[in-house]
Write a protein that holds these residues in place. Structure first.
Motif, PDB file in Angstrom:
ATOM      1  N   GLU A  80      59.525 -25.331  -0.006  1.00  0.00           N
ATOM      2  CA  GLU A  80      60.827 -24.738  -0.845  1.00  0.00           C
ATOM      3  C   GLU A  80      62.346 -24.762   0.054  1.00  0.00           C
ATOM      4  OE1 GLU A  80      63.387 -23.337  -5.011  1.00  0.00           O
ATOM      5  OE2 GLU A  80      60.675 -22.945  -4.788  1.00  0.00           O
ATOM      6  N   LEU A  81      62.463 -23.575   0.472  1.00  0.00           N
ATOM      7  CA  LEU A  81      63.585 -23.064   1.124  1.00  0.00           C
ATOM      8  C   LEU A  81      63.860 -23.760   2.628  1.00  0.00           C
ATOM      9  CD1 LEU A  81      62.823 -19.547   1.828  1.00  0.00           C
ATOM     10  CD2 LEU A  81      64.066 -20.662   0.032  1.00  0.00           C
ATOM     11  N   GLN A  82      62.700 -24.901   3.046  1.00  0.00           N
ATOM     12  CA  GLN A  82      62.851 -25.730   4.193  1.00  0.00           C
ATOM     13  C   GLN A  82      63.800 -27.504   3.359  1.00  0.00           C
ATOM     14  OE1 GLN A  82      59.282 -25.974   5.522  1.00  0.00           O
ATOM     15  NE2 GLN A  82      59.702 -24.124   7.419  1.00  0.00           N
ATOM     16  N   GLN A  83      62.770 -27.445   2.164  1.00  0.00           N
ATOM     17  CA  GLN A  83      64.008 -28.253   1.698  1.00  0.00           C
ATOM     18  C   GLN A  83      65.170 -28.377   0.899  1.00  0.00           C
ATOM     19  OE1 GLN A  83      60.894 -29.229  -0.875  1.00  0.00           O
ATOM     20  NE2 GLN A  83      59.609 -30.830  -0.039  1.00  0.00           N
ATOM     21  N   LYS A  84      65.256 -27.293   1.070  1.00  0.00           N
ATOM     22  CA  LYS A  84      66.659 -26.900   0.816  1.00  0.00           C
ATOM     23  C   LYS A  84      67.805 -26.612   1.644  1.00  0.00           C
ATOM     24  CE  LYS A  84      66.212 -25.559  -3.583  1.00  0.00           C
ATOM     25  NZ  LYS A  84      66.978 -26.325  -5.268  1.00  0.00           N
ATOM     26  N   GLY A  85      66.767 -26.251   3.095  1.00  0.00           N
ATOM     27  CA  GLY A  85      67.788 -26.016   3.923  1.00  0.00           C
ATOM     28  C   GLY A  85      67.965 -24.341   4.302  1.00  0.00           C
ATOM     29  N   ILE A  86      67.620 -23.922   3.579  1.00  0.00           N
ATOM     30  CA  ILE A  86      68.275 -22.790   3.250  1.00  0.00           C
ATOM     31  C   ILE A  86      67.473 -21.888   4.512  1.00  0.00           C
ATOM     32  CG2 ILE A  86      68.122 -20.587   1.536  1.00  0.00           C
ATOM     33  CD1 ILE A  86      68.216 -22.411  -0.520  1.00  0.00           C
ATOM     34  N   PHE A  87      65.874 -22.596   4.652  1.00  0.00           N
ATOM     35  CA  PHE A  87      65.327 -21.518   6.072  1.00  0.00           C
ATOM     36  C   PHE A  87      64.797 -22.486   6.790  1.00  0.00           C
ATOM     37  CE2 PHE A  87      61.889 -18.886   7.037  1.00  0.00           C
ATOM     38  CZ  PHE A  87      61.713 -17.659   7.097  1.00  0.00           C
ATOM     39  N   ILE A  99      68.354  -7.080  -5.312  1.00  0.00           N
ATOM     40  CA  ILE A  99      68.801  -6.507  -6.463  1.00  0.00           C
ATOM     41  C   ILE A  99      67.538  -6.440  -6.968  1.00  0.00           C
ATOM     42  CG2 ILE A  99      70.198  -6.909  -8.047  1.00  0.00           C
ATOM     43  CD1 ILE A  99      71.978  -9.656  -6.596  1.00  0.00           C
ATOM     44  N   GLU A 100      67.736  -5.106  -7.281  1.00  0.00           N
ATOM     45  CA  GLU A 100      66.976  -4.538  -7.395  1.00  0.00           C
ATOM     46  C   GLU A 100      65.285  -5.839  -7.469  1.00  0.00           C
ATOM     47  OE1 GLU A 100      67.118  -4.009 -11.856  1.00  0.00           O
ATOM     48  OE2 GLU A 100      68.525  -3.011 -11.744  1.00  0.00           O
ATOM     49  N   ASN A 101      64.009  -6.138  -7.481  1.00  0.00           N
ATOM     50  CA  ASN A 101      62.994  -6.481  -7.216  1.00  0.00           C
ATOM     51  C   ASN A 101      62.892  -8.500  -7.280  1.00  0.00           C
ATOM     52  OD1 ASN A 101      61.354  -4.314  -7.740  1.00  0.00           O
ATOM     53  ND2 ASN A 101      61.001  -4.436  -9.759  1.00  0.00           N
ATOM     54  N   HIS A 102      64.363  -8.562  -7.023  1.00  0.00           N
ATOM     55  CA  HIS A 102      64.646  -9.627  -6.643  1.00  0.00           C
ATOM     56  C   HIS A 102      65.661  -9.824  -6.151  1.00  0.00           C
ATOM     57  CE1 HIS A 102      63.470 -10.278 -11.337  1.00  0.00           C
ATOM     58  NE2 HIS A 102      62.795 -11.700 -10.522  1.00  0.00           N
ATOM     59  N   ILE A 103      65.276 -10.893  -5.017  1.00  0.00           N
ATOM     60  CA  ILE A 103      66.437 -11.710  -3.815  1.00  0.00           C
ATOM     61  C   ILE A 103      66.739 -13.024  -4.025  1.00  0.00           C
ATOM     62  CG2 ILE A 103      64.255 -12.832  -2.727  1.00  0.00           C
ATOM     63  CD1 ILE A 103      65.562 -11.378  -0.375  1.00  0.00           C
ATOM     64  N   ILE A 104      67.838 -12.781  -3.736  1.00  0.00           N
ATOM     65  CA  ILE A 104      69.153 -14.458  -4.240  1.00  0.00           C
ATOM     66  C   ILE A 104      69.670 -14.869  -2.668  1.00  0.00           C
ATOM     67  CG2 ILE A 104      71.606 -14.838  -4.311  1.00  0.00           C
ATOM     68  CD1 ILE A 104      71.077 -12.535  -6.805  1.00  0.00           C
ATOM     69  N   ILE A 105      68.769 -16.165  -2.027  1.00  0.00           N
ATOM     70  CA  ILE A 105      68.909 -16.552  -1.153  1.00  0.00           C
ATOM     71  C   ILE A 105      70.288 -18.146  -0.921  1.00  0.00           C
ATOM     72  CG2 ILE A 105      67.800 -18.105   0.953  1.00  0.00           C
ATOM     73  CD1 ILE A 105      65.040 -16.337  -0.122  1.00  0.00           C
ATOM     74  N   LEU A 106      71.088 -18.035  -0.010  1.00  0.00           N
ATOM     75  CA  LEU A 106      72.235 -18.649  -0.389  1.00  0.00           C
ATOM     76  C   LEU A 106      72.735 -19.310   0.837  1.00  0.00           C
ATOM     77  CD1 LEU A 106      74.920 -19.464  -2.018  1.00  0.00           C
ATOM     78  CD2 LEU A 106      76.112 -17.472  -0.996  1.00  0.00           C
TER      79      LEU A 106
END
Length: 75
Positions: free
Chosen positions: A66-73, A3-10
């Motif tokens: 950070e992404l790996q710890q959250k299991g997102i990436f 979204i514009e200059n931001h990304i939301i990773i869910l």
């Protein structure tokens, strides 16, 4: 989602998300293009005119962790 200059990773399993800035957007885009860690760090350093590639590398690695710890990436 970008979204514009931001990304939301869910994480659809947990509902947990991260909202990230334009640097993180570029990191995610470059990962999705199959770029290596060194290629991504070089591109970020160049694109944002960062004086220290070591700082970019450290920030990149922290973001991935950070992404790996959250299991997102998983890298």
């Amino acid at each position: 989602r970008r979204i514009e200059n931001h990304i939301i990773i869910l994480d659809v399993d947990t509902g947990e998300f991260i909202s990230a800035d334009d640097v993180a957007c570029l990191i995610v885009e470059l990962i999705m293009e199959g770029k290596s860690e060194n290629e991504i760090i070089g591109e970020i350093t160049k694109e944002f005119q960062c004086p220290s590639q070591e700082t970019v590398k450290s920030d990149f690695q922290e973001f991935i962790i950070e992404l790996q710890q959250k299991g997102i990436f998983i890298k």
